[in-house]
Design an enzyme around this catalytic site. Structure first.
Site, short mmCIF file in Angstrom:
data_model
loop_
_atom_site.label_atom_id
_atom_site.label_comp_id
_atom_site.label_asym_id
_atom_site.label_seq_id
_atom_site.Cartn_x
_atom_site.Cartn_y
_atom_site.Cartn_z
N SER A 190 30.86 49.35 30.67
CA SER A 190 30.93 47.97 31.14
C SER A 190 30.06 47.69 32.36
O SER A 190 29.87 46.53 32.71
CB SER A 190 32.39 47.60 31.46
OG SER A 190 33.18 47.71 30.30
N LYS A 204 34.46 41.33 39.96
CA LYS A 204 35.19 41.32 38.71
C LYS A 204 36.68 41.18 38.98
O LYS A 204 37.22 41.84 39.88
CB LYS A 204 34.89 42.61 37.96
CG LYS A 204 35.49 42.73 36.56
CD LYS A 204 35.02 44.05 35.92
CE LYS A 204 35.52 44.22 34.51
NZ LYS A 204 35.02 45.49 33.92
N SER A 209 32.77 44.93 29.78
CA SER A 209 33.76 43.93 30.13
C SER A 209 33.39 43.16 31.39
O SER A 209 34.00 42.11 31.69
CB SER A 209 35.12 44.61 30.31
OG SER A 209 35.07 45.58 31.34
#
Length: 575
Positions: free
Chosen positions: A170, A71, A146
């Site tokens: 997330s 990420k 996210s």
């Protein structure tokens, strides 16, 4: 979704082959919105060849040949960290975040940095100037955020391991939507050094995988990777290493499930039945207090933590997502007394949650409420996102751990549930997840002491519950060397005593090896009744473990049952 062949220890060039397959898959699926920065294939291949060379030279690399998608709010050396805000990146990172570096050191190869809800603010995966990350198999629906890009990279069969972050869900919501396993540890176990913070006190680096075993291995590898992490929390001395054979699992009352869409409610009911089917007892509990605590993350003063992290930058950022900007800037004028007040409320809610779950090992929850379309979220970006966090937002706030697993389908797509544990009871969630998935559980906690039992603590015997209550983990059935004699003691309940009499002077005795944490072993020793004792015992294979024995005086007074070969056989014979 396509799945890649798992590497084996005998493959030659396994890392290079896996990286080549990953880039072929990237070209095949043509999903550019998954990535913010993709490592050039030749660079990744060079890293893979280095892994293969290290392995050929004898290095132990448990993740050799595994590919990783990171990420883009987590640093990888040589790559900018954007947090999905191009103007935020000031240049390539100089050091890889310790959690990711631990994976690389274990033989994994990073493929690139993935898209996310900007500044890790959102559960939908559409709040990014790099584009909405579409679901892997239902492109009209959200992928979940996210950590959207990392989850989809795994769901599409590109990466073996997706690395995300989880503050409000997330690492769990994208797992539910993608049919993946998402592991979110207790706060502080996995270092957040090198991570752009969302809320410093509540951020966790997480994993996405297609199977539980790999997720546990990757998570275990990252745990404790940075001893200088200021929020580091090591496993406590008394950590529980195993789930008891008949656990008690809490599930919400019907009224606490009102947020679920009809399809997701039906799927959750099926999951409750599945928990019963694997031998657990189910207890309905009132989680309304936890659901209320969840609202403090965005609707209370805790949002000030988001402003502290990136608010000053975001106020003037030209490429800020409007929804993200409005959420984070809402914390700018939060007074200090309000923040202290809400932290105090969370402390009370944590105590209340512990009382609700008293006597329960775990809490089973639907991971989220529904699976919306991208169009629906874009039309109503706040309300739907808030609803998706109904069962995830409170977990970090109340210092809990969670394992999200796939649990069938609902409304035409994947459905998932989450097993929530108290802080540091992560292994219990992993163990029940394994039972529900029908796979062997793997140890998340490496620490512990192997202990031999030969009598009333064996499985099926009356004192085995003492081991289970201490969180002991069954290891294996064994036999001692032939240096031992077994006697029946005059105790209640009946139990045998093990005596060392010298090599060849006794016989192999059947027993079991269990693993306990150091604290649990200390508790057991402190409560050990006369005439029992603990000491080193030699096994048939020549190794030594801590084991139960008895005093020489008690052994001399006991009836010799060595010829039976073990306590269970002695009981069967009526001795």
């Amino acid at each position: 979704m396509a799945a890649m062949t798992s590497p084996t220890s005998t493959d030659v060039g396994v890392a290079e082959a896996r990286v080549r397959a990953a880039y072929a898959r990237i070209a095949e699926v043509d999903r550019p919105e998954v990535w913010i920065t993709l490592i050039p294939e030749q660079v990744a291949l060079a890293a893979a060849r280095e892994v293969d060379a290290r392995r050929a030279a004898g290095a132990v690399l448990p993740l050799a040949g595994r590919t990783v998608a990171v990420k883009d709010n987590i640093d990888v050396a040589g790559v900018p960290t954007t947090a999905a805000c191009p103007s935020y990146a000031t240049g390539p990172a100089t050091v890889t975040a310790p959690a990711v570096q631990a994976l690389v050191d274990a033989g994994a190869v990073v493929l690139g940095k993935t898209n996310l809800d900007q500044f890790a603010t959102g559960l939908v995966g559409v709040r990014s100037p790099y584009g909405a990350v579409r679901h892997a198999i239902l492109p009209e629906r959200v992928s979940g955020g996210s950590s959207s890009g990392s989850a989809v990279a795994v769901a599409l069969g590109i990466a073996d391991i997706g690395i995300g972050t989880d503050t409000a869900g997330s690492g769990r919501v994208p797992a539910a939507f993608g049919g993946l396993v998402g592991i979110k540890t207790t706060l502080g176990l996995v270092p957040t050094t090198g991570v752009v913070p969302a809320c410093r006190n509540y951020d966790v680096v997480t994993t996405f995988t297609r199977d539980l075993e790999l997720g546990v291995l990757a998570t275990r590898t990252m745990t404790g990777a940075d001893p200088l992490d200021p929020v580091r929390r090591p496993w406590p001395a008394g950590v529980r290493l195993g789930l008891r054979s008949v656990p008690v699992v809490a599930v919400p009352r019907d009224e606490d499930l009102a947020s679920l869409s009809p399809g997701w409610r039906a799927a959750f009911d099926a999951s409750v039945a599945a928990v019963r089917a694997v031998g657990a007892q189910v207890r309905r509990v009132d989680i309304s207090g936890m659901l209320s605590a969840a609202r403090l993350l965005y609707d209370g003063a805790i949002v000030a933590e988001r402003y502290e992290a990136v608010g000053a930058f975001l106020a003037d950022a030209p490429d800020a997502d409007p929804t993200v900007r409005s959420i984070i800037l809402a914390g700018r004028d939060t007074p200090a007394h309000a923040y202290v007040r809400d932290r105090a409320r969370l402390a009370v809610a944590k105590v209340e949650a512990a009382a609700v779950l008293d006597g329960c090992d775990l809490l089973l929850l639907p991971t989220t409420t529904e699976h919306p379309t991208i169009a629906a979220v874009q039309a109503d970006p706040v309300a739907i996102n808030r609803r998706l966090g109904t069962y995830t937002n409170f977990v970090n706030l109340l210092d809990m751990a969670a394992v999200a697993i796939p649990a069938g389908t609902a409304d035409g797509g994947p459905f998932g549930v989450t097993l929530v544990s108290r802080a540091f009871d992560d292994q219990l969630a992993v163990d029940l997840a394994a039972r529900m998935l029908g796979v062997e559980s793997a140890p998340l906690v490496e620490a512990g002491v192997d202990v031999l039992v030969v009598g009333a603590h064996l499985r099926g015997q009356p004192l085995n519950r003492e081991l289970e209550e201490l969180g002991a983990r069954f290891g294996r059935s064994v036999r001692t060397s032939d240096a031992y004699r077994l006697v029946a003691l005059d105790t209640q309940p009946r139990k045998p005593g093990l005596l060392r009499v010298g090599p060849g002077a006794g016989a192999p005795i059947v027993g079991e090896v269990w693993r306990l944490s150091a604290g649990a072993l200390g508790s057991m020793l402190a409560g050990l009744p006369t005439p029992m004792m603990l000491g080193q015992v030699e096994l048939e294979d020549g190794s030594w473990v801590v084991g139960f024995g008895c005093t020489a005086e008690a052994g001399a007074a006991g009836a010799d049952i060595t010829a039976t070969g073990g306590w269970v056989e002695a009981l069967r014979r009526g001795l």
